[in-house]
Design an enzyme around this catalytic site. Structure first.
Site, PDB file in Angstrom:
ATOM      1  N   ASP A  52       0.545  -1.282  -0.047  1.00 28.19           N
ATOM      2  CA  ASP A  52       0.017   0.012   0.074  1.00 28.19           C
ATOM      3  C   ASP A  52       0.695   1.180   0.057  1.00 28.19           C
ATOM      4  OD1 ASP A  52      -2.770   0.902   0.387  1.00 28.19           O
ATOM      5  OD2 ASP A  52      -2.082   1.900   2.018  1.00 28.19           O
ATOM      6  N   GLU A  61       1.974  -0.307  -4.751  1.00 29.83           N
ATOM      7  CA  GLU A  61       1.114   0.868  -5.282  1.00 29.83           C
ATOM      8  C   GLU A  61       2.098   2.039  -5.062  1.00 29.83           C
ATOM      9  OE1 GLU A  61      -3.082   3.076  -4.045  1.00 29.83           O
ATOM     10  OE2 GLU A  61      -1.477   2.364  -2.406  1.00 29.83           O
TER      11      GLU A  61
HETATM   12  C1  NOJ Z   1      -4.310   3.184  -1.160  1.00 32.05           C
HETATM   13  C2  NOJ Z   1      -5.486   2.158  -0.729  1.00 32.05           C
HETATM   14  O1  NOJ Z   1      -5.712   1.481  -2.066  1.00 32.05           O
HETATM   15  C3  NOJ Z   1      -6.525   2.899  -0.492  1.00 32.05           C
HETATM   16  O2  NOJ Z   1      -7.778   2.062  -0.452  1.00 32.05           O
HETATM   17  C4  NOJ Z   1      -6.412   3.354   0.831  1.00 32.05           C
HETATM   18  O3  NOJ Z   1      -7.556   4.235   1.161  1.00 32.05           O
HETATM   19  C5  NOJ Z   1      -5.197   4.277   1.206  1.00 32.05           C
HETATM   20  N1  NOJ Z   1      -4.087   3.642   0.204  1.00 32.05           N
HETATM   21  C6  NOJ Z   1      -4.707   4.314   2.407  1.00 32.05           C
HETATM   22  O4  NOJ Z   1      -4.287   3.228   2.917  1.00 32.05           O
END
Ligand code: NOJ
Length: 545
Positions: free
Chosen positions: A205, A275
């Site tokens: 993440d 990500e």
């Molecule tokens: C990215 C995630 O994909 C999203 O859903 C989340 O709210 C944020 N990071 C915070 O962790």
């Protein structure tokens, strides 16, 4: 299927993202769970034919951000099951040769995580420095101008200890201080815990957020009024996010993380997918590592915000191909739990062309659950709204794309048993027509298109690992490319991005065998020197060498 000697499962395979709350409820509370995933393993492997699943967070969490606020990294939230169910899921998935990728959330914990509870207890606590604490400026102002992605400042005042703490997302999601080596050790121990339980990889993440400017300097204002991202993020776009994420020290962390994964890789190659919403391609590519020694893949979000037009899409693909470091493996994403649904953005016909694109480009595709049915964004009445982002910044809510999976036309769509009174988010109104059971019966459904594309890809090395060659001299509305292996296996992909019919003259390619049309209504020999295509049609043609 394992890849060839040179290609591993995460390169040749297809990943399917499951948002556990919304996939299948077996406990009867209107919220999906891990037993539900186990129940649907045959759907994933036999009916659909994917190679790996990525599970969004299932950890204990107060659910301020639906699991992206973790209060215990080494357990399962009782809503979703327990560790025994998780182990069972891994075992049953592996029996079917399906890999498991889980979400690792290293940038922030929940405010209820014991680490943060200790950290905020007093300034002398040994875990004080595990989070980013700062004094107020002399006149009581915030330590700097950083903003939370979810609206408002990124600092929250803690009355008891008289300092601010940093939160890049909600105030219930305090940022960890990765400059403290104990934090790194603790998070690496979490990764070990799950690898020892058999997981095949991690989706990390906001992977680039973990390292910020050590001096916490103010971000400069964004004079352009545009966004650095693929879509507008509201007030967050008022700054250039130079100092609040992506400091170059992040690379050393991922080099070490890669070593950890490699140490567990003997006999079971593990993967890491970051990500990383960075649209400056050389910077994005740096996350592969100078010697391909960091993340296996940073997610490639370049097609999320693209104008759906053949030349624009080709341009993004070619830019990405040329930005990749030597040997870096590409990947493509067209949807996830943070993005509007593909079929809502494009309409069903173009969503079918998008499916063919995603499953034929060079690189690992990630599919979002429900996109194989053409599920659409579901309008959520304000009293049913769940996502904190949408509540704080109207218009940016992500509930519409997180609604329950549509399995059949019974009440509750086969997601929960019929007696369940309320699902955590409302079902799409069209679920009686748009669902797995009905679409399996309908020979030309989008689900059957996905199944054909996946089955063909599975059996075809050119699509899995072959080279990509775009063709010039084609109509402006078409994107045409060849995928080929060195031993002469060639598949031509011809995509018409417009609703107008097209006539192509691909001279020199002779005749070929059309294997799939996005309309699923034609196969057989075609003459490539005079090739008609209907509006919104994509085709795949095997060439004869
Ligand atoms: C990215 C995630 O994909 C999203 O859903 C989340 O709210 C944020 N990071 C915070 O962790």
């Amino acid at each position: 299927m394992e890849g060839s000697a040179q290609h591993l499962w995460w390169q040749s395979g297809v990943i399917y993202q499951i948002y556990p709350r919304s996939f299948k409820d077996t406990s009867g509370n209107g919220i999906g769970d891990l037993k539900g995933v186990i129940e649907k393993l045959d759907y994933l492997t036999k009916t659909l034919g994917v190679d790996a699943i990525w599970l969004s967070p299932f950890y204990p969490s107060p659910m301020a951000d639906f699991g992206y606020d973790v209060s215990n990294y080494t357990d399962v939230h009782p809503l979703f099951g327990n560790l025994e169910v998780f182990d069972n899921l891994v075992a049953q998935a592996h029996q079917r040769n399906l890999k498991i990728i889980i979400d690792l959330v290293p940038n922030h914990t929940s405010h209820q995580h014991p680490w943060f509870q200790e950290s905020r207890a007093n300034r002398q606590n040994p875990k004080r420095d595990w989070y980013v604490w700062r004094d107020a400026k002399d006149d009581g102002r915030l330590p700097n101008n950083w903003l939370s992605v979810f609206g408002g400042p990124a600092w929250e005042w803690d009355e008891a200890t008289g300092q601010y703490y940093l939160h890049s997302f909600l105030k219930e999601q305090p940022d960890l201080n990765w400059r403290n080596l104990e934090v790194k050790d603790a998070m690496f121990a979490v990764a070990r815990f799950w690898m020892e339980r058999g997981v095949d990889g991690f989706r990390i993440d906001v992977a680039h957020y973990i390292m910020k400017d050590p001096k916490l300097r103010d971000n400069p204002p964004n004079q352009s009024l545009g966004t650095e991202m693929h879509k507008s993020l509201g007030p967050y776009d008022s700054q250039i996010h130079l100092y609040d994420k992506g400091h170059s020290d992040v690379h050393e962390v991922y080099r070490q993380f890669r070593k950890l994964l490699d140490a567990y890789g003997e006999g079971q190659p593990r993967t890491s997918i970051g990500e990383i919403h960075i649209f400056d391609w050389p910077v994005w590519a740096s996350y592969y590592g100078k010697n391909l020694d960091e993340l296996h893949m940073p997610f490639n979000f370049s097609l999320l915000g693209v104008t759906w037009q053949a030349q624009a899409v080709r341009e993004r693909v070619d830019t990405l191909e040329s930005a990749l470091p030597m040997g870096g493996w590409p990947n493509y994403v067209l949807g996830n739990h943070d993005e509007p649904r593909l079929a809502s953005k494009l309409g069903e016909k173009a969503a079918r062309v998008a499916a063919m694109l995603l499953l034929t480009l060079r690189g690992t595709p990630t599919l979002y659950y429900g996109d194989e049915l053409g599920m659409r964004d579901v309008p959520i009445p304000s009293e049913k709204q769940q996502d904190p982002w949408g509540i704080r910044v109207p218009g940016l809510g992500r509930d519409p794309q997180r609604t329950p999976m549509q399995w059949d036309d019974g009440s509750n769509a086969g997601f929960s048993s019929p007696e369940v009174r309320e699902l955590w988010l409302p079902l799409a109104e069209n679920y009686r027509e748009v669902n797995v059971a009905s679409q399996l019966e309908q020979s030309d459904s989008i689900l059957n298109l996905y199944r054909s594309l996946l089955a063909y890809r599975r059996a075809n090395r050119a699509l899995q690992v072959g080279a990509y060659h775009p063709l010039d001299d084609v109509p402006e509305d078409c994107f045409v490319y060849l995928r080929e292996t060195t031993d002469g296996n060639q598949v031509l992909v011809v995509l018409n991005f417009s609703s107008k019919a097209q006539q192509l003259h691909l001279n020199g390619l002779g005749k070929g065998n059309l294997v799939i049309s996005t309309y699923l209504d034609r196969t057989g020999e075609v003459d490539l020197s005079s090739l008609p295509l209907r509006g919104d049609e994509g085709i795949m043609v095997e060439l004869r060498s």
